[in-house]
Design a protein around this motif. Structure first.
Motif, short mmCIF file in Angstrom:
data_model
loop_
_atom_site.label_atom_id
_atom_site.label_comp_id
_atom_site.label_asym_id
_atom_site.label_seq_id
_atom_site.Cartn_x
_atom_site.Cartn_y
_atom_site.Cartn_z
N LEU A 24 0.80 -1.22 0.00
CA LEU A 24 0.00 0.00 0.00
C LEU A 24 0.84 1.28 0.00
O LEU A 24 0.28 2.38 0.04
CB LEU A 24 -0.95 -0.01 1.20
CG LEU A 24 -1.90 -1.21 1.28
CD1 LEU A 24 -2.75 -1.15 2.53
CD2 LEU A 24 -2.75 -1.32 0.03
N LEU A 25 2.16 1.16 -0.06
CA LEU A 25 3.01 2.34 -0.12
C LEU A 25 2.73 3.12 -1.40
O LEU A 25 2.40 2.54 -2.44
CB LEU A 25 4.49 1.93 -0.10
CG LEU A 25 5.01 1.29 1.17
CD1 LEU A 25 6.42 0.77 0.95
CD2 LEU A 25 4.97 2.28 2.33
N HIS A 26 2.88 4.42 -1.32
CA HIS A 26 2.67 5.26 -2.51
C HIS A 26 3.94 5.26 -3.35
O HIS A 26 5.05 5.44 -2.84
CB HIS A 26 2.26 6.67 -2.10
CG HIS A 26 0.89 6.71 -1.53
ND1 HIS A 26 -0.24 6.62 -2.31
CD2 HIS A 26 0.46 6.77 -0.25
CE1 HIS A 26 -1.31 6.64 -1.54
NE2 HIS A 26 -0.91 6.72 -0.28
N TRP A 27 3.77 5.04 -4.63
CA TRP A 27 4.89 4.95 -5.56
C TRP A 27 4.50 5.63 -6.87
O TRP A 27 3.68 5.12 -7.61
CB TRP A 27 5.24 3.47 -5.80
CG TRP A 27 6.43 3.28 -6.66
CD1 TRP A 27 6.44 2.99 -7.99
CD2 TRP A 27 7.80 3.36 -6.27
NE1 TRP A 27 7.73 2.89 -8.46
CE2 TRP A 27 8.58 3.11 -7.42
CE3 TRP A 27 8.44 3.62 -5.06
CZ2 TRP A 27 9.97 3.12 -7.38
CZ3 TRP A 27 9.82 3.62 -5.04
CH2 TRP A 27 10.57 3.37 -6.18
N HIS A 28 5.03 6.81 -7.10
CA HIS A 28 4.79 7.56 -8.34
C HIS A 28 3.30 7.70 -8.65
O HIS A 28 2.84 7.39 -9.75
CB HIS A 28 5.54 6.92 -9.51
CG HIS A 28 7.02 6.92 -9.32
ND1 HIS A 28 7.79 8.03 -9.53
CD2 HIS A 28 7.87 5.94 -8.91
CE1 HIS A 28 9.06 7.75 -9.27
NE2 HIS A 28 9.13 6.49 -8.88
N GLY A 29 2.54 8.12 -7.66
CA GLY A 29 1.13 8.43 -7.86
C GLY A 29 0.15 7.29 -7.74
O GLY A 29 -1.04 7.47 -7.98
N GLN A 30 0.62 6.12 -7.36
CA GLN A 30 -0.29 5.00 -7.15
C GLN A 30 0.27 4.11 -6.04
O GLN A 30 1.40 4.31 -5.58
CB GLN A 30 -0.49 4.20 -8.44
CG GLN A 30 0.78 3.64 -9.05
CD GLN A 30 0.54 3.04 -10.42
OE1 GLN A 30 -0.50 2.48 -10.69
NE2 GLN A 30 1.52 3.17 -11.30
N GLU A 31 -0.53 3.15 -5.61
CA GLU A 31 -0.02 2.23 -4.60
C GLU A 31 0.96 1.27 -5.26
O GLU A 31 0.83 0.93 -6.44
CB GLU A 31 -1.18 1.48 -3.94
CG GLU A 31 -2.02 2.42 -3.08
CD GLU A 31 -3.18 1.75 -2.38
OE1 GLU A 31 -3.60 0.66 -2.81
OE2 GLU A 31 -3.68 2.34 -1.41
N LEU A 32 1.94 0.82 -4.49
CA LEU A 32 3.02 0.01 -5.03
C LEU A 32 2.51 -1.26 -5.69
O LEU A 32 2.98 -1.65 -6.76
CB LEU A 32 4.03 -0.32 -3.91
CG LEU A 32 5.30 -1.04 -4.32
CD1 LEU A 32 6.03 -0.32 -5.43
CD2 LEU A 32 6.22 -1.20 -3.11
N TRP A 33 1.51 -1.90 -5.10
CA TRP A 33 0.99 -3.14 -5.69
C TRP A 33 0.40 -2.87 -7.08
O TRP A 33 0.53 -3.71 -7.98
CB TRP A 33 -0.03 -3.82 -4.78
CG TRP A 33 -1.36 -3.15 -4.72
CD1 TRP A 33 -1.75 -2.15 -3.89
CD2 TRP A 33 -2.49 -3.44 -5.54
NE1 TRP A 33 -3.05 -1.80 -4.14
CE2 TRP A 33 -3.53 -2.56 -5.14
CE3 TRP A 33 -2.74 -4.35 -6.57
CZ2 TRP A 33 -4.79 -2.58 -5.73
CZ3 TRP A 33 -3.99 -4.36 -7.16
CH2 TRP A 33 -5.00 -3.49 -6.75
#
Length: 191
Positions: A24-33
């Motif tokens: 659920l981490l935020h990564w470039h505007g979306q969740e990592l998954w």
């Protein structure tokens, strides 16, 4: 890869060192998954799976198969990969949710290089075989099931046994490839 293959995103880890769900981490505007799943959806897999815990709030489209970890079993990534491989019965590209620097271009390149659908492939780096970004094949299942039955959940041991039996190969990771396999395990890794 000329033969059919499936792909699975492993997102069910407990994230104890991160202190929050890595998926659920935020990564470039979306969740990592979501970012990782999009990579797998773009490489031409016949089937795309998401392996996760039932309580995780991961919602996918109908073309993604969700495989939940059993609530009463703690068999780690080995159990999750085994369940998925048993389900698809075809070569299965595995990618961990916490490898955000893995690229579609690298995955496609490896799929083109490794044409044998009866042989898994993995990369060996300074810490051993990278078991959470590689190709598992049905011929590896006997070793995987044996390891589960013996409660030996270390994937590197399974890969070593499969390489010894000829059902898998390892490739030495180059220095420029090492970044693709970097894990996000702690808040410091994310920075």
């Amino acid at each position: 890869m000329s033969s059919s293959f499936a792909a699975v995103l492993l997102a069910g880890g407990r994230s104890t060192r991160m202190k929050q769900d890595k998926a659920l981490l935020h990564w470039h505007g979306q969740e990592l998954w979501q970012a990782q799943l999009h990579k797998l959806q773009s490489i031409g897999a016949a089937r795309v799976l998401l392996s996760c815990r039932r309580e995780q709030p991961l919602f996918v489209s109908d073309d993604v198969e969700i495989i939940h970890d059993p609530a009463d079993v703690d068999d780690g990534p080995l159990g999750a990969i085994t369940r998925c491989l048993e389900r698809v019965q075809t070569p299965l590209l595995v990618l961990a949710v916490d490898m955000p620097w893995m690229t579609v271009a690298f995955l496609r390149e490896q799929l083109g290089k490794h044409e044998n659908p009866d042989q898994g492939w993995f990369f060996r780096g300074p810490h051993g075989d990278e078991a959470l970004a590689g190709m598992y094949v049905p011929a590896m299942l006997p070793h995987m099931r044996q390891a589960l039955s013996e409660k030996n959940l270390k994937l590197q041991h399974v890969i070593e046994a499969c390489v010894h039996s000829g059902s898998a190969v390892t490739n030495q990771m180059s220095d420029d490839q090492a970044a693709f396999f970097h894990n996000v395990n702690t808040p410091a890794d994310l920075k």
